[in-house]
Design a protein around this motif. Structure first.
Motif, mmCIF file in Angstrom:
data_model
loop_
_atom_site.group_PDB
_atom_site.id
_atom_site.type_symbol
_atom_site.label_atom_id
_atom_site.label_comp_id
_atom_site.label_asym_id
_atom_site.label_seq_id
_atom_site.Cartn_x
_atom_site.Cartn_y
_atom_site.Cartn_z
ATOM 1 N N ARG A 198 0.844 -1.320 0.015
ATOM 2 C CA ARG A 198 0.156 0.089 0.215
ATOM 3 C C ARG A 198 0.621 1.272 -0.034
ATOM 4 O O ARG A 198 0.905 2.306 0.004
ATOM 5 C CB ARG A 198 -1.378 0.186 1.029
ATOM 6 C CG ARG A 198 0.164 0.465 2.399
ATOM 7 C CD ARG A 198 -1.474 0.419 3.293
ATOM 8 N NE ARG A 198 -2.651 0.772 3.198
ATOM 9 C CZ ARG A 198 -3.379 2.306 3.617
ATOM 10 N NH1 ARG A 198 -2.718 2.998 4.021
ATOM 11 N NH2 ARG A 198 -4.387 2.317 3.090
ATOM 12 N N GLU A 199 2.183 0.978 0.584
ATOM 13 C CA GLU A 199 2.797 2.113 0.187
ATOM 14 C C GLU A 199 4.067 2.460 -0.963
ATOM 15 O O GLU A 199 4.278 3.018 -1.539
ATOM 16 C CB GLU A 199 4.143 2.026 1.613
ATOM 17 C CG GLU A 199 3.978 2.051 2.401
ATOM 18 C CD GLU A 199 3.350 1.059 2.876
ATOM 19 O OE1 GLU A 199 2.753 0.428 4.172
ATOM 20 O OE2 GLU A 199 3.378 -0.091 2.549
ATOM 21 N N LYS B 188 5.668 -0.061 -2.516
ATOM 22 C CA LYS B 188 6.398 -0.217 -3.542
ATOM 23 C C LYS B 188 6.110 -2.030 -4.209
ATOM 24 O O LYS B 188 5.630 -2.862 -3.796
ATOM 25 C CB LYS B 188 7.580 -0.944 -2.107
ATOM 26 C CG LYS B 188 7.456 -0.146 -1.082
ATOM 27 C CD LYS B 188 8.308 1.219 -2.022
ATOM 28 C CE LYS B 188 9.389 2.429 -1.113
ATOM 29 N NZ LYS B 188 10.118 3.223 -1.669
ATOM 30 N N GLN C 150 -4.555 3.180 -3.087
ATOM 31 C CA GLN C 150 -4.578 2.323 -1.583
ATOM 32 C C GLN C 150 -5.815 1.160 -0.918
ATOM 33 O O GLN C 150 -5.774 0.338 -1.162
ATOM 34 C CB GLN C 150 -3.855 3.294 -0.637
ATOM 35 C CG GLN C 150 -2.744 3.458 -1.023
ATOM 36 C CD GLN C 150 -2.664 4.459 0.143
ATOM 37 O OE1 GLN C 150 -3.058 5.254 0.990
ATOM 38 N NE2 GLN C 150 -1.258 4.539 0.902
#
Length: 265
Positions: free
Chosen positions: A214-215, A217, A250
């Motif tokens: 969710r970041e 990556k 997200q």
């Protein structure tokens, strides 16, 4: 779409439908889909109808506005429909715009006499009554509908950034629109649910060899031999993929990863 005496070719059996034949082809309305939409969605919902062209190479999908009427329902065609070419590109079709008012005469669906009154936008005060054929022997529209849906999603995602988010590939014939939260898991065809990916990278993403946090990556695990060129010897990306405005994605990333964890368990 200009009216013509209905002639229905022999095709596979599907749920109850209405068949309306035009000079350009025959249009299929799935009565089960329409009844479900009338009973379960708010006013102003749209439904998909499919016109199978007999006078041209492309079948056409429409998204008319559905409304209930005293004796049946109405479909308002606000656009000319869409078709896709061999490269999965979406194009506007040449259908008519206007309103089709469907009325059922009789209580038993199998014996009902359906009438369609067409009011074209070019002559909105002149209605043309067209008998409709009730049938359970009509071609399934699913394949055409899915193809057009996929093309719409592709156009939406490619318009945002037409290159592979992982490799930077720009050759359009090698690229696909990849869903974050997949359609078969009830994922949406919206701009916050997809990236452009090279077709082989898309497969790795669908198989969860390529994952996304969710970041924002991306991680490839394990790394197939043919993709080692994307990484340093220490396993870090040589050119780490970056997602701008990660907040937009997200919710769908969370849905994707939650489902993946449940499958693992």
């Amino acid at each position: 779409m200009a009216p013509k005496t209905p002639v229905l070719p022999h095709v596979a059996t599907v749920p109850p439908t209405l068949v309306l034949t035009w000079e350009s082809g025959y249009e299929i309305l799935n009565l089960d889909d329409i009844e479900e939409a009338l009973n379960s969605t708010p006013p102003g919902a749209t439904v998909d109808t499919t016109e199978y062209r007999t006078s041209g190479p492309h079948d056409v999908v429409y998204e008319p506005l559905l409304e209930k009427s005293p004796d049946g329902f109405t479909l308002t065609y606000r656009s000319k429909g869409h078709w896709i070419d061999g490269q999965a590109k979406l194009h506007e079709a040449d259908g008519l715009t206007g309103k089709a008012v469907y009325s059922k005469k009789g209580n038993d669906d199998k014996e009902a006499n359906w009438i369609c009154t067409w009011f074209g936008n070019d002559k909105p005060k002149i209605g043309i009554d067209i008998p409709c054929k009730y049938s359970t022997n009509t071609r399934d529209k699913k394949e055409v509908k899915i193809s057009v849906r996929d093309a719409r999603f592709r156009n939406l995602i490619f318009d945002k950034n037409p290159k592979c988010i992982i490799t930077g590939e720009k050759s359009e014939n090698l690229l696909q629109a990849a869903h974050i939260h997949q359609v078969h898991n009830e994922g949406s065809d919206t701009i916050d649910n997809g990236f452009v990916m090279r077709s082989d990278i898309h497969r790795l993403f669908d198989e969860h060899i390529l994952t996304l946090s969710r970041e924002g990556k991306f991680k490839m695990d394990p790394v197939p031999d043919s993709y080692q060129y994307l990484f340093e010897e220490n396993g870090q990306w040589i050119d780490e993929p970056k997602i701008s405005n990660i907040e937009r994605y997200q919710d769908n990333i969370d849905l994707r990863n939650d489902l993946r964890q449940k499958v693992k368990v």
